[in-house]
Design an enzyme around this catalytic site. Sequence first.
Site, PDB file in Angstrom:
ATOM      1  N   HIS A 117     144.108  38.167  -7.544  1.00 23.96           N
ATOM      2  CA  HIS A 117     145.141  37.135  -7.672  1.00 23.96           C
ATOM      3  C   HIS A 117     144.849  36.016  -6.683  1.00 23.96           C
ATOM      4  O   HIS A 117     144.543  36.284  -5.523  1.00 23.96           O
ATOM      5  CB  HIS A 117     146.525  37.743  -7.412  1.00 23.96           C
ATOM      6  N   SER A 144     143.653  37.687  -3.169  1.00 19.67           N
ATOM      7  CA  SER A 144     143.957  39.083  -2.861  1.00 19.67           C
ATOM      8  C   SER A 144     143.445  39.999  -3.961  1.00 19.67           C
ATOM      9  O   SER A 144     143.524  39.654  -5.142  1.00 19.67           O
ATOM     10  CB  SER A 144     145.478  39.294  -2.761  1.00 19.67           C
TER      11      SER A 144
HETATM   12  C1  GAR Z   1     141.030  33.552 -10.976  1.00 18.72           C
HETATM   13  O1  GAR Z   1     141.360  32.568 -10.040  1.00 18.72           O
HETATM   14  C2  GAR Z   1     141.926  34.755 -10.808  1.00 18.72           C
HETATM   15  O2  GAR Z   1     142.242  35.027  -9.461  1.00 18.72           O
HETATM   16  C3  GAR Z   1     143.146  34.324 -11.571  1.00 18.72           C
HETATM   17  O3  GAR Z   1     142.634  33.684 -12.701  1.00 18.72           O
HETATM   18  C4  GAR Z   1     141.378  33.093 -12.392  1.00 18.72           C
HETATM   19  C5  GAR Z   1     140.362  33.560 -13.407  1.00 18.72           C
HETATM   20  O4  GAR Z   1     139.131  32.918 -13.220  1.00 18.72           O
HETATM   21  N1  GAR Z   1     143.980  35.431 -11.912  1.00 18.72           N
HETATM   22  C6  GAR Z   1     145.310  35.354 -11.968  1.00 18.72           C
HETATM   23  O5  GAR Z   1     145.938  34.340 -11.759  1.00 18.72           O
HETATM   24  C7  GAR Z   1     146.007  36.659 -12.311  1.00 18.72           C
HETATM   25  N2  GAR Z   1     147.406  36.575 -12.083  1.00 18.72           N
HETATM   26  P1  GAR Z   1     137.803  33.494 -13.898  1.00 18.72           P
HETATM   27  O6  GAR Z   1     138.101  33.736 -15.374  1.00 18.72           O
HETATM   28  O7  GAR Z   1     136.802  32.400 -13.711  1.00 18.72           O
HETATM   29  O8  GAR Z   1     137.429  34.771 -13.193  1.00 18.72           O
END
Ligand code: GAR
Length: 222
Positions: A117, A144
């Site tokens: 997150h 986190s």
């Molecule tokens: C990341 O920043 C992750 O931490 C967030 O979505 C993004 C996905 O990026 N997750 C959340 O907000 C979950 N509540 P990615 O597809 O490039 O890994």
Amino acid sequence: MSNHQHAVALPVVVLISGNGSNLQAIIDAVQHDDLPVEIRAVISSRPDAYGLERARAANISTEVVDHRAFNNRAEYEDELQTSIDQHQPALIVLAGYMRILGNAFVNHYQGRMLNIHPSLLPAFPGLNTHQRALDANVAKHGASIHFVTNELDGGPVILQSSVPLLPNDDAQSLAKRVYRQEHQIYPLAIRWFAEGRLSTTAGNVHFDQKPLTHPIQYSDIR
Ligand code: GAR
């Protein structure tokens, strides 16, 4: 790759919804032999997720379980669970998976599902964390890794990495800085799990058999 170093690679299924940059960091760590896991499948909630291409490029099997194809959440999650369990994973990795999961599903994977997150939980659960951190004018922000429980973004936190807010930051520049941390801490936490160093009971994290009283700070160990 010299997989012979690892007695057994932990079977893992990764769930995504979008770009999949965290998935890519995990794939890269596996390929560099830093992560003793076998990604058995990548399952996306969206057919157009770029992360599916990243998985295909790494020869990982992909599936789409699109919630829009189901009448209700229970039916969607039943199908998702069936798809996951076909791969018999020991760990489920949520990597930018953007659906809220119901209690039955979460309970089924109790103690073996991790999420990343983009905030220093318990600050800023939910969406738009970077803008909210800027609006709140906090001194630091970050990411986190936590075990997933029935409380949204509320499961016990394992590992965090923080970044400072800079004077000219906007949500995009801040997100970029946080992403760099995400891509380091997720493979590390997964490695700890694969090595049997992490577990959770009764809302607590155990690391090397000892209860964690505070999340591990990446700056303390790197
Ligand atoms: C990341 O920043 C992750 O931490 C967030 O979505 C993004 C996905 O990026 N997750 C959340 O907000 C979950 N509540 P990615 O597809 O490039 O890994």
